[in-house]
Design a protein around this motif. Structure first.
Motif, PDB file in Angstrom:
ATOM      1  N   ILE A  40      75.855  61.520 -64.505  1.00 14.74           N
ATOM      2  CA  ILE A  40      77.132  61.672 -63.816  1.00 14.74           C
ATOM      3  C   ILE A  40      77.884  60.356 -63.761  1.00 14.74           C
ATOM      4  O   ILE A  40      79.119  60.317 -63.809  1.00 14.74           O
ATOM      5  N   SER A  41      77.147  59.254 -63.719  1.00 14.01           N
ATOM      6  CA  SER A  41      77.797  57.929 -63.715  1.00 14.01           C
ATOM      7  C   SER A  41      78.487  57.655 -65.052  1.00 14.01           C
ATOM      8  O   SER A  41      79.497  56.940 -65.106  1.00 14.01           O
ATOM      9  N   ASP A  42      77.942  58.242 -66.135  1.00 12.98           N
ATOM     10  CA  ASP A  42      78.567  58.072 -67.454  1.00 12.98           C
ATOM     11  C   ASP A  42      79.947  58.720 -67.496  1.00 12.98           C
ATOM     12  O   ASP A  42      80.852  58.250 -68.193  1.00 12.98           O
ATOM     13  N   ILE A  43      80.095  59.822 -66.759  1.00  5.21           N
ATOM     14  CA  ILE A  43      81.388  60.514 -66.735  1.00  5.21           C
ATOM     15  C   ILE A  43      82.446  59.623 -66.105  1.00  5.21           C
ATOM     16  O   ILE A  43      83.588  59.540 -66.581  1.00  5.21           O
ATOM     17  N   LYS A  44      82.074  58.913 -65.041  1.00  2.00           N
ATOM     18  CA  LYS A  44      83.014  58.002 -64.389  1.00  2.00           C
ATOM     19  C   LYS A  44      83.443  56.892 -65.350  1.00  2.00           C
ATOM     20  O   LYS A  44      84.622  56.541 -65.436  1.00  2.00           O
ATOM     21  N   ILE A  45      82.468  56.361 -66.089  1.00  2.00           N
ATOM     22  CA  ILE A  45      82.773  55.289 -67.048  1.00  2.00           C
ATOM     23  C   ILE A  45      83.640  55.833 -68.186  1.00  2.00           C
ATOM     24  O   ILE A  45      84.615  55.203 -68.607  1.00  2.00           O
ATOM     25  N   ALA A  46      83.278  57.039 -68.692  1.00  3.37           N
ATOM     26  CA  ALA A  46      84.034  57.645 -69.794  1.00  3.37           C
ATOM     27  C   ALA A  46      85.469  57.934 -69.381  1.00  3.37           C
ATOM     28  O   ALA A  46      86.406  57.739 -70.157  1.00  3.37           O
ATOM     29  N   ALA A  47      85.655  58.383 -68.140  1.00  6.66           N
ATOM     30  CA  ALA A  47      86.994  58.715 -67.659  1.00  6.66           C
ATOM     31  C   ALA A  47      87.893  57.490 -67.602  1.00  6.66           C
ATOM     32  O   ALA A  47      89.114  57.591 -67.749  1.00  6.66           O
ATOM     33  N   GLN A  48      87.287  56.324 -67.397  1.00  7.28           N
ATOM     34  CA  GLN A  48      88.079  55.092 -67.399  1.00  7.28           C
ATOM     35  C   GLN A  48      88.645  54.811 -68.788  1.00  7.28           C
ATOM     36  O   GLN A  48      89.687  54.161 -68.929  1.00  7.28           O
ATOM     37  N   THR A  49      87.953  55.319 -69.819  1.00  5.48           N
ATOM     38  CA  THR A  49      88.400  55.120 -71.199  1.00  5.48           C
ATOM     39  C   THR A  49      89.409  56.191 -71.624  1.00  5.48           C
ATOM     40  O   THR A  49      90.468  55.874 -72.169  1.00  5.48           O
ATOM     41  N   VAL A  50      89.065  57.477 -71.382  1.00  6.39           N
ATOM     42  CA  VAL A  50      89.931  58.561 -71.850  1.00  6.39           C
ATOM     43  C   VAL A  50      91.048  58.857 -70.854  1.00  6.39           C
ATOM     44  O   VAL A  50      92.052  59.473 -71.209  1.00  6.39           O
ATOM     45  N   GLY A  51      90.871  58.418 -69.601  1.00 11.28           N
ATOM     46  CA  GLY A  51      91.909  58.602 -68.585  1.00 11.28           C
ATOM     47  C   GLY A  51      91.788  59.918 -67.838  1.00 11.28           C
ATOM     48  O   GLY A  51      91.111  60.857 -68.285  1.00 11.28           O
ATOM     49  N   TYR A  52      92.425  59.964 -66.692  1.00 12.35           N
ATOM     50  CA  TYR A  52      92.514  61.201 -65.904  1.00 12.35           C
ATOM     51  C   TYR A  52      93.883  61.851 -66.138  1.00 12.35           C
ATOM     52  O   TYR A  52      94.860  61.139 -66.342  1.00 12.35           O
ATOM     53  N   PRO A  53      93.948  63.183 -66.093  1.00 12.12           N
ATOM     54  CA  PRO A  53      92.824  64.124 -66.006  1.00 12.12           C
ATOM     55  C   PRO A  53      92.018  64.128 -67.309  1.00 12.12           C
ATOM     56  O   PRO A  53      92.536  63.765 -68.370  1.00 12.12           O
ATOM     57  N   CYS A  54      90.749  64.549 -67.195  1.00 12.69           N
ATOM     58  CA  CYS A  54      89.900  64.636 -68.379  1.00 12.69           C
ATOM     59  C   CYS A  54      89.125  65.950 -68.346  1.00 12.69           C
ATOM     60  O   CYS A  54      89.035  66.624 -67.321  1.00 12.69           O
ATOM     61  N   VAL A  55      88.570  66.314 -69.501  1.00 19.59           N
ATOM     62  CA  VAL A  55      87.856  67.584 -69.651  1.00 19.59           C
ATOM     63  C   VAL A  55      86.396  67.283 -69.964  1.00 19.59           C
ATOM     64  O   VAL A  55      86.097  66.504 -70.869  1.00 19.59           O
TER      65      VAL A  55
END
Length: 370
Positions: A127-142
């Motif tokens: 779940i921590s990877d999702i937070k890191i990934a979202a910083q790259t792809v941006g919000y909102p994300c899928v």
């Protein structure tokens, strides 16, 4: 060429396999089904059926020994089983297509390696990877599971870091993709058939229409999508040919495209067997997708596909089954396809019309569309 009188074995007994059986039989083939269910749709029309798991090694070998050619009609098969069988038996669809279409990560890497436009993504196992990934792809994300089986997997849209925990059920099941959210103007789908000689048959481009809950409502199959420019259509057809060629599949390959609101074209999904999105071809085209799957697998010459009339196709399911039956008296020009009593997806209807919008309104007034 696999000639009439030969024996074709189909692994999987779902409704897609049922239509493959009917296409193969009209071409003079004998057809067997391997499926774990004694009441599979395809088993009802096949010449013989073996009741066994898709991954039962002994049963697969026994079944294969009875066939001149093998086709898989479902992607719920262990790739290792097909990889094992292909050494001794003829499986024109090959292994790579199944490998790519079962796993979203492998699929994305395949597309990216062939310079095909996809939505930016990152991978996550925690779940921590999702937070890191979202910083790259941006919000909102899928967030999507990397594993893909028959049916649509749950997809979670996360608008901010506070909502990351919504993806916990998915990440607990295994690795996930975290993709940029894109505003979609159209969801498009194209099927292409390829034989061993490199000939191909292109099906018309169709549009997937969803309801306000995001569920697939119907497939819109006009003669041509008049609101798409010629360069976009040419690009879609070129991508389809590249994907089918590089997968090495002799049979049907399907490609789902997103046309974004900014005018970008991205590939969202690839299939290596006939798809529900092309069921309209049974009635709207001179050759169905299932005809071309059999012809391609048998290395028969492939025809140019002509769409006879525009069409609208929607599923018959448990929710609307009784309504559809009650409409048959008044809707005599509708084309009804029923898969079997024991399945959840009970069939589909196709309405053909020179005026597609009138056909959609007819279905809506009949109470089958919101």
């Amino acid at each position: 060429m696999i000639l009439p009188g030969s024996k074709i074995g189909i692994i999987g007994g779902n409704h897609i396999s049922k239509m493959l059986v009917m296409s193969a039989k009209k071409m003079g083939m004998k057809v067997g089904i391997l499926d774990p269910s004694e009441t599979s749709p395809a088993g009802e029309v096949a010449d013989w059926q073996m009741i066994a798991s898709y991954n039962d090694e002994s049963a697969l070998i026994n079944f294969s020994n009875q066939c001149d050619l093998l086709i898989y009609g479902t992607k719920n098969i262990d790739v290792r089983a097909i990889d094992y069988l292909i050494k001794d038996y003829q499986i024109p669809q090959g292994v790579l297509g199944l490998t790519v279409t079962q796993d979203r990560l492998i699929e994305r890497e395949f597309l990216d390696n062939h310079s095909i436009n996809i939505v930016p993504f990152e991978t996550a196992v925690l779940i921590s990877d999702i937070k890191i990934a979202a910083q790259t792809v941006g919000y909102p994300c899928v967030v999507k599971s990397t594993s893909r089986y028959d049916g649509e997997n749950e997809v979670v849209i996360i608008s901010s870091e506070k909502e990351v925990d919504l993806a916990v059920p998915l990440i607990q099941q295994g690795a996930c993709l975290v993709e940029s959210y894109v505003s979609i103007e159209k969801e498009l789908f194209l099927s292409i058939g390829v034989n061993e000689s490199g000939e191909f048959s292109l099906f018309p481009l169709v549009e997937k229409i969803r309801n306000e809950n995001g569920e697939l409502s119907y497939i819109k199959a006009p003669n041509q999508l008049v609101d798409l420019d010629e360069s976009t259509v040419n690009q879609i057809e070129l991508i389809a040919q590249v994907v089918a060629s590089e997968l090495g599949v002799c049979g049907i390959v399907g490609i789902e495209f997103f046309l974004t609101e900014t005018g970008n074209l991205v590939v969202n999904e690839v299939t290596s067997l006939p798809s529900d999105y092309s069921k309209y071809s049974l009635d709207a085209c001179d050759f169905s997708e299932y005809d071309i799957q059999i012809r391609s697998s048998c290395n028969w010459p492939l025809p140019k596909i002509h769409q006879l009339l525009p069409g609208v196709t929607m599923d018959i399911n448990n929710e609307n089954y009784e309504d559809v039956l009650s409409l048959m008296e008044n809707k005599r020009q509708w084309l009804y396809h029923f898969y079997g009593e024991t399945v959840t997806k009970k069939g589909h209807i196709t309405v053909l019309s020179t005026n597609l919008e009138e056909a959609i309104q007819e279905i809506r007034y009949a109470g089958l569309l919101d």
